[in-house]
Design a protein around this motif. Structure first.
Motif, PDB file in Angstrom:
ATOM      1  N   ILE A  28      12.539  23.722 -45.297  1.00 50.09           N
ATOM      2  CA  ILE A  28      12.237  23.740 -43.861  1.00 50.09           C
ATOM      3  C   ILE A  28      13.104  22.725 -43.127  1.00 50.09           C
ATOM      4  O   ILE A  28      13.637  23.009 -42.050  1.00 50.09           O
ATOM      5  N   THR A  45       8.447  24.922 -30.488  1.00 56.86           N
ATOM      6  CA  THR A  45       8.009  25.177 -31.864  1.00 56.86           C
ATOM      7  C   THR A  45       8.077  26.658 -32.190  1.00 56.86           C
ATOM      8  O   THR A  45       8.522  27.044 -33.273  1.00 56.86           O
ATOM      9  N   ASP A  46       7.658  27.508 -31.255  1.00 62.90           N
ATOM     10  CA  ASP A  46       7.714  28.953 -31.502  1.00 62.90           C
ATOM     11  C   ASP A  46       9.154  29.421 -31.694  1.00 62.90           C
ATOM     12  O   ASP A  46       9.438  30.246 -32.567  1.00 62.90           O
ATOM     13  N   LYS A  49      10.323  28.354 -35.199  1.00 56.22           N
ATOM     14  CA  LYS A  49       9.788  29.246 -36.234  1.00 56.22           C
ATOM     15  C   LYS A  49      10.530  30.580 -36.242  1.00 56.22           C
ATOM     16  O   LYS A  49      10.888  31.082 -37.313  1.00 56.22           O
ATOM     17  N   ARG A  53      12.653  31.751 -39.570  1.00 54.63           N
ATOM     18  CA  ARG A  53      11.916  32.757 -40.344  1.00 54.63           C
ATOM     19  C   ARG A  53      12.827  33.685 -41.162  1.00 54.63           C
ATOM     20  O   ARG A  53      12.552  33.932 -42.344  1.00 54.63           O
ATOM     21  N   LEU A  67       4.115  28.795 -42.745  1.00 54.24           N
ATOM     22  CA  LEU A  67       5.301  28.349 -42.003  1.00 54.24           C
ATOM     23  C   LEU A  67       4.939  27.371 -40.893  1.00 54.24           C
ATOM     24  O   LEU A  67       5.578  26.339 -40.740  1.00 54.24           O
ATOM     25  N   GLY A  68       3.921  27.683 -40.117  1.00 54.42           N
ATOM     26  CA  GLY A  68       3.526  26.821 -39.003  1.00 54.42           C
ATOM     27  C   GLY A  68       3.176  25.411 -39.457  1.00 54.42           C
ATOM     28  O   GLY A  68       3.585  24.428 -38.825  1.00 54.42           O
ATOM     29  N   VAL A  71       6.463  23.611 -40.523  1.00 57.03           N
ATOM     30  CA  VAL A  71       7.302  23.256 -39.369  1.00 57.03           C
ATOM     31  C   VAL A  71       6.734  22.009 -38.695  1.00 57.03           C
ATOM     32  O   VAL A  71       7.463  21.088 -38.347  1.00 57.03           O
TER      33      VAL A  71
END
Length: 97
Positions: A28, A45-46, A49, A53, A67-68, A71
């Motif tokens: 990551i 943040t979105d 990701k 991804r 994943l969230g 991160v």
């Protein structure tokens, strides 16, 4: 400290650290630092990701599970170590330093 664990810091809790899986952290961290811009407007943040991804190692993150959490873990650690900064925006945006 075991080679399969890495110590991470949290910018919100100076002086405290946790140990997490080194392979997942490393994957990551590498993807985030390559995706993050060094200039404004930065990335939310979105957006981070979404950017990382497609390159996630499926052996570590099958179907992008957790994943969230990862991160956020890496983001807080990189902020604590000065490798990224948050901008005073809503939603929060981040830059690589």
């Amino acid at each position: 400290m075991s080679a399969d664990r890495v110590e991470v810091e949290n910018v919100n809790h100076p002086g405290q650290s946790s140990r997490v899986d080194a392979a997942k952290y490393g994957a990551i961290r590498t993807l985030m630092l390559s995706a993050l811009p060094a200039a404004e407007p930065g990335m939310t943040t979105d957006h981070i990701k979404d950017a990382i991804r497609p390159d996630l190692p499926q052996d570590l993150f099958p179907q992008g599970k957790t994943l969230g959490w990862w991160v956020k873990c890496v983001q807080l650690d990189l902020e604590a170590k000065g490798a990224m900064v948050r901008l005073p925006t809503k939603p929060l945006s981040f830059l690589r330093t």
